[in-house]
Structure formats: structure tokens, C-alpha cells
Design a protein around this motif. Sequence first.
Motif, PDB file in Angstrom:
ATOM      1  N   LEU A 193       0.834  -1.198   0.000  1.00 49.51           N
ATOM      2  CA  LEU A 193       0.000   0.000   0.000  1.00 49.51           C
ATOM      3  C   LEU A 193       0.870   1.250   0.000  1.00 49.51           C
ATOM      4  O   LEU A 193       0.622   2.196  -0.766  1.00 49.51           O
ATOM      5  N   ALA A 194       1.905   1.264   0.857  1.00 49.99           N
ATOM      6  CA  ALA A 194       2.803   2.422   0.904  1.00 49.99           C
ATOM      7  C   ALA A 194       3.521   2.617  -0.429  1.00 49.99           C
ATOM      8  O   ALA A 194       3.712   3.752  -0.891  1.00 49.99           O
ATOM      9  N   MET A 195       3.896   1.524  -1.074  1.00 53.63           N
ATOM     10  CA  MET A 195       4.572   1.619  -2.377  1.00 53.63           C
ATOM     11  C   MET A 195       3.654   2.228  -3.432  1.00 53.63           C
ATOM     12  O   MET A 195       4.081   3.058  -4.242  1.00 53.63           O
ATOM     13  N   LEU A 196       2.391   1.832  -3.431  1.00 50.60           N
ATOM     14  CA  LEU A 196       1.447   2.387  -4.400  1.00 50.60           C
ATOM     15  C   LEU A 196       1.256   3.885  -4.178  1.00 50.60           C
ATOM     16  O   LEU A 196       1.233   4.676  -5.134  1.00 50.60           O
ATOM     17  N   VAL A 197       1.126   4.275  -2.907  1.00 51.05           N
ATOM     18  CA  VAL A 197       0.953   5.702  -2.598  1.00 51.05           C
ATOM     19  C   VAL A 197       2.182   6.492  -3.047  1.00 51.05           C
ATOM     20  O   VAL A 197       2.065   7.566  -3.641  1.00 51.05           O
ATOM     21  N   MET A 198       3.379   5.953  -2.776  1.00 53.80           N
ATOM     22  CA  MET A 198       4.593   6.654  -3.163  1.00 53.80           C
ATOM     23  C   MET A 198       4.751   6.728  -4.672  1.00 53.80           C
ATOM     24  O   MET A 198       5.267   7.711  -5.206  1.00 53.80           O
ATOM     25  N   LEU A 242      -3.655   8.181   6.801  1.00 50.73           N
ATOM     26  CA  LEU A 242      -4.514   7.510   5.819  1.00 50.73           C
ATOM     27  C   LEU A 242      -5.372   8.506   5.053  1.00 50.73           C
ATOM     28  O   LEU A 242      -5.617   8.345   3.857  1.00 50.73           O
ATOM     29  N   PHE A 243      -5.857   9.546   5.740  1.00 51.44           N
ATOM     30  CA  PHE A 243      -6.649  10.570   5.059  1.00 51.44           C
ATOM     31  C   PHE A 243      -5.790  11.304   4.022  1.00 51.44           C
ATOM     32  O   PHE A 243      -6.254  11.602   2.918  1.00 51.44           O
ATOM     33  N   VAL A 244      -4.537  11.591   4.395  1.00 47.43           N
ATOM     34  CA  VAL A 244      -3.615  12.246   3.463  1.00 47.43           C
ATOM     35  C   VAL A 244      -3.351  11.344   2.269  1.00 47.43           C
ATOM     36  O   VAL A 244      -3.389  11.782   1.115  1.00 47.43           O
ATOM     37  N   TRP A 245      -3.086  10.065   2.525  1.00 51.90           N
ATOM     38  CA  TRP A 245      -2.850   9.129   1.428  1.00 51.90           C
ATOM     39  C   TRP A 245      -4.065   9.037   0.512  1.00 51.90           C
ATOM     40  O   TRP A 245      -3.918   8.959  -0.716  1.00 51.90           O
ATOM     41  N   ALA A 246      -5.257   9.048   1.082  1.00 49.89           N
ATOM     42  CA  ALA A 246      -6.469   8.963   0.260  1.00 49.89           C
ATOM     43  C   ALA A 246      -6.588  10.181  -0.659  1.00 49.89           C
ATOM     44  O   ALA A 246      -6.937  10.043  -1.845  1.00 49.89           O
ATOM     45  N   LEU A 247      -6.278  11.366  -0.139  1.00 50.59           N
ATOM     46  CA  LEU A 247      -6.342  12.561  -0.973  1.00 50.59           C
ATOM     47  C   LEU A 247      -5.261  12.545  -2.052  1.00 50.59           C
ATOM     48  O   LEU A 247      -5.469  13.059  -3.158  1.00 50.59           O
ATOM     49  N   ILE A 248      -4.104  11.947  -1.745  1.00 50.64           N
ATOM     50  CA  ILE A 248      -3.068  11.787  -2.772  1.00 50.64           C
ATOM     51  C   ILE A 248      -3.603  10.926  -3.916  1.00 50.64           C
ATOM     52  O   ILE A 248      -3.433  11.246  -5.098  1.00 50.64           O
ATOM     53  N   ALA A 249      -4.264   9.826  -3.572  1.00 49.96           N
ATOM     54  CA  ALA A 249      -4.802   8.924  -4.589  1.00 49.96           C
ATOM     55  C   ALA A 249      -5.877   9.602  -5.429  1.00 49.96           C
ATOM     56  O   ALA A 249      -5.892   9.483  -6.668  1.00 49.96           O
TER      57      ALA A 249
END
Length: 468
Positions: free
Chosen positions: A65-70, A379-386
Motif C-alpha cells: 500500500l505504501a509503495m502504491l501511494v509513493m 490515511l486521510f492524506v494518502w487517500a487525498l493523494i490517490a
Amino acid sequence: MHDEQPLAEPLAGEREPLAAGLKQRHLTMLGLGGVIGAGLFVGSGAGIAVAGPGIIVSYLIAGALAMLVMRMLGELSAALPASGAFSVHAERALGRWAGFTVGWLYWFLLVVVLAVEATGAAQIAHGWAPAVPQWAWVLVFMIVFTSANLAAVKNFGEFEFWFAALKVGAIVLFLGLGLLAIFGLLPDTDAVGMSNLTGQGGFLPHGWSGVVSGVLAVVFAFGGLEVVTIAAAESDDPARAVARAVRSAVWRILFFYVGSMLVIVTLLPWTAMKPGLSPYVAVLDHLGVPGAGQIMNIVVFVALLSALNANLYGSSRMIFSLAERGEAPRALLSVSRGGVPLRAVLASVAFGFASVILNLEWPDSIFRYLLNAVGAVLLFVWALIAVSELRLRRRIERETPDRLALKMWLFPYLTWTALAAMAAVLVLMLTDSEARPQLLWSAAATGAVLVVAGLRELRLRRGAPRAR
């Protein structure tokens, strides 16, 4: 729907007066070391306790999951480098409210976590020198890293380079010793085989529910990777630098995390792990390494100072970017001759120091509420990145396709997969009695920021000037 601005043009009020003092080696090591912290060296024991050997699967899931976000963030940051990184991307993709929300949430997250790191480092230092009170150590750390961040961005880069080099070196040495022990190649050792992976209840002693609990225990340890995309804006060639840093970091970090867990649960029965004791120390003690506890104390100490330094840097650049776009007081835009945002650094360290005082004086009351309020913010930050990547990728392909130096894998399918995984983690947090308070407090904090963002948006649409 917000008004779209051509991607080739900067956002209103956005400029990049910051110095380009970071080199490729700084960014590469920041990407590697920024996520390797006390959460891995100490906190991984909690994951092993709930998942057993299945913690390997937990780390694979959380790491993927972290790899996909990055990868998403790397794609956007290579195409649209900015000191505000994902806050700027969110504003371009969704509007001012999104940039305001994600920027302030991330700043709040960094300055609160900074207190945990400063306090943890001070506790270790106090153990080495009991005559010096813990608060004095905190003061020393704050002064040292504030001075380093105020002097020049290359100072931050050099600190992080050597901090990260020590952490990476420690993990590589640990993996090397562990593999030699697993195959019985160290003196007085025999090959351990698979007994610890299959005994004591099997590979999944608590079933798949244990693996899920392990994901909840370890997923937030991957926070910190985002800072490399903020730092890329202060390099000579931001697009190329961030693309190379992200490519090199994500695979190696997953290797370090999963490799470490594989060594630990292969060498030792998972039931031998003691609460509060680093599993790394347990393995080194098992191998007969003299002074294993103190060696790991030094590594954790460096990891905490590294994270403190990175969080001070990241928070100052984030609030500076918000000020550039009129989403924070414009008084924070003061920049030194060397291209350092002086007031943004001081504002971040001031709030961080206030958080430290709360942590020292009221660790189980006021500060616990603050810590819970940022518990699920990542997680909220990652969701907005996506979501931002979903919106901006098509626009970049249409308007400036030459900027896509780094592309998200299997777009848009893996982006949607990552969003679904984040939603699943949030649901799991809601059903977990220990994680639920973090989710609820973080949701309340996010709701409060969204209300402020909405009120600002209404005010701006009515023609009122932005606050100065």
C-alpha cells in the motif's frame, strides 16, 4: 467544481524562492531513511505479538500500500514539483479546500509526532547521562535541529544523509548476521530450518485476523516517505531527482522491512518476544552480540533524531507552501538570503516545542488527545493523494505529457485498489477497540479543518480578500 488552471502555470500566489541545495544523494538517502525509524526497530514487536510469523504477510500488505501511494505521489511530484507537494496537487485536482485541508492536517501530524520523537530521544539520552534532566535534552535537540534548518537546506540534507546511512547500515548488518545464523554459518550455530515459522501454532497462529491486526499495527510505520517529495522541490532538477529517489526507495524499504521480519521470526519463536523489548535486541542477544541493548539504543536514538529533523523540515515547507497560496498567514513567507523559510521553521518548531511540553507534563491526558487526533490522519492524506492522482493524471497526459517522467503502475486500476485498501483499513480501525479512538479523534480533527476550509471557500467566493 473548481476552476481549472493550466498545469504549466503556477498556482495563484505560488512561487519557489527556496534554495536548490539538496543533491540526488540527499534525496535518495532521505527516501530510504525517512521511513526507517523507531516504529520498525521497536514497534514491530507489537505486530509480531498479534500476527506471529504472519507479520511477514502484514508487512507485505502494508508495504505494498505504501509503495502504491509513493508511486502516485512520485508521478505527481515529478510532473509538478512544489514545496507543498501533495497539498499543491490536491488544490490543483480538487480545489482550494482540498489543498488547505491536506496541508494543515499534514503539518499538524508532523508537529505532534515531533514531540514523540524528541521525548523518546531525550529519554534515551537521559538514561546515558542521568545528571542531565530530560527537558534539557529536549531543549538541546530543538536548538540543534532548529539551527541546522535555519542555516541552509544543505545542512538538513547532510544530517539526514548520515542519519539514514547509519540506519540503513544497521539493517544491512542485521540482515547479514541473521542470514548467516539461519544457515548455521556463524560460530557455534546450527541451521534453524523452518521450525519457528511452523511451530508455536503455525505460520498464522491467530489466523488471518492476526494478519489483519498486524497490518493495523505496522501500516503507520511507513509514514515519512512523503517528505522526499517535499524536499525534491529544493533540488537542482526536481522532476528527475524525485523520480529517481522514489524508484530506488520503495523497493529497498519493502526489502528492509519484510527481510527484517523474516529473519526475526525464523531465528526466534514468535512467542519469545517480550512486550516493550525490541525484537532486534532479542535476535542480537540470541546471537551473543555483546551490548546488544546499547547498540540498538544508539540506532533508535539516531532514528528518532533523524525523524525529528525530517519532520521539522517537512512541516516548515508545508506551512510555507500554504502561506504562498494564501492558506496560512503571509507573514510566514520570510525567506533568508540562503533561501530558507525562516519564520515557517520557527513557527513549526514553536508548535512542536509546545507539543513536547504537553507530552512531558500531561502524557496521559492532553497530549494523548493530540496524538489520537493525528492517529489516522496519514490515511486521510494518502487517500487525498490517490484522488488527486486520479484527477490530475488525465490532465497531465492531455496538457503536458512530456512531464510524465514517472508513471503509476496499471493506472487507474492500482490507484482504485489502493483507495479500496485504505477504506478497508479505516473500517478495521473502527472495529478495533484500541484503534477506534484514534480514528474517531482523527475524523473529528479532519472534520474541523474541513469546516474551516469550507467557510474560507464561501468567504472567497463572496469576494472577500484572503486573510493576511
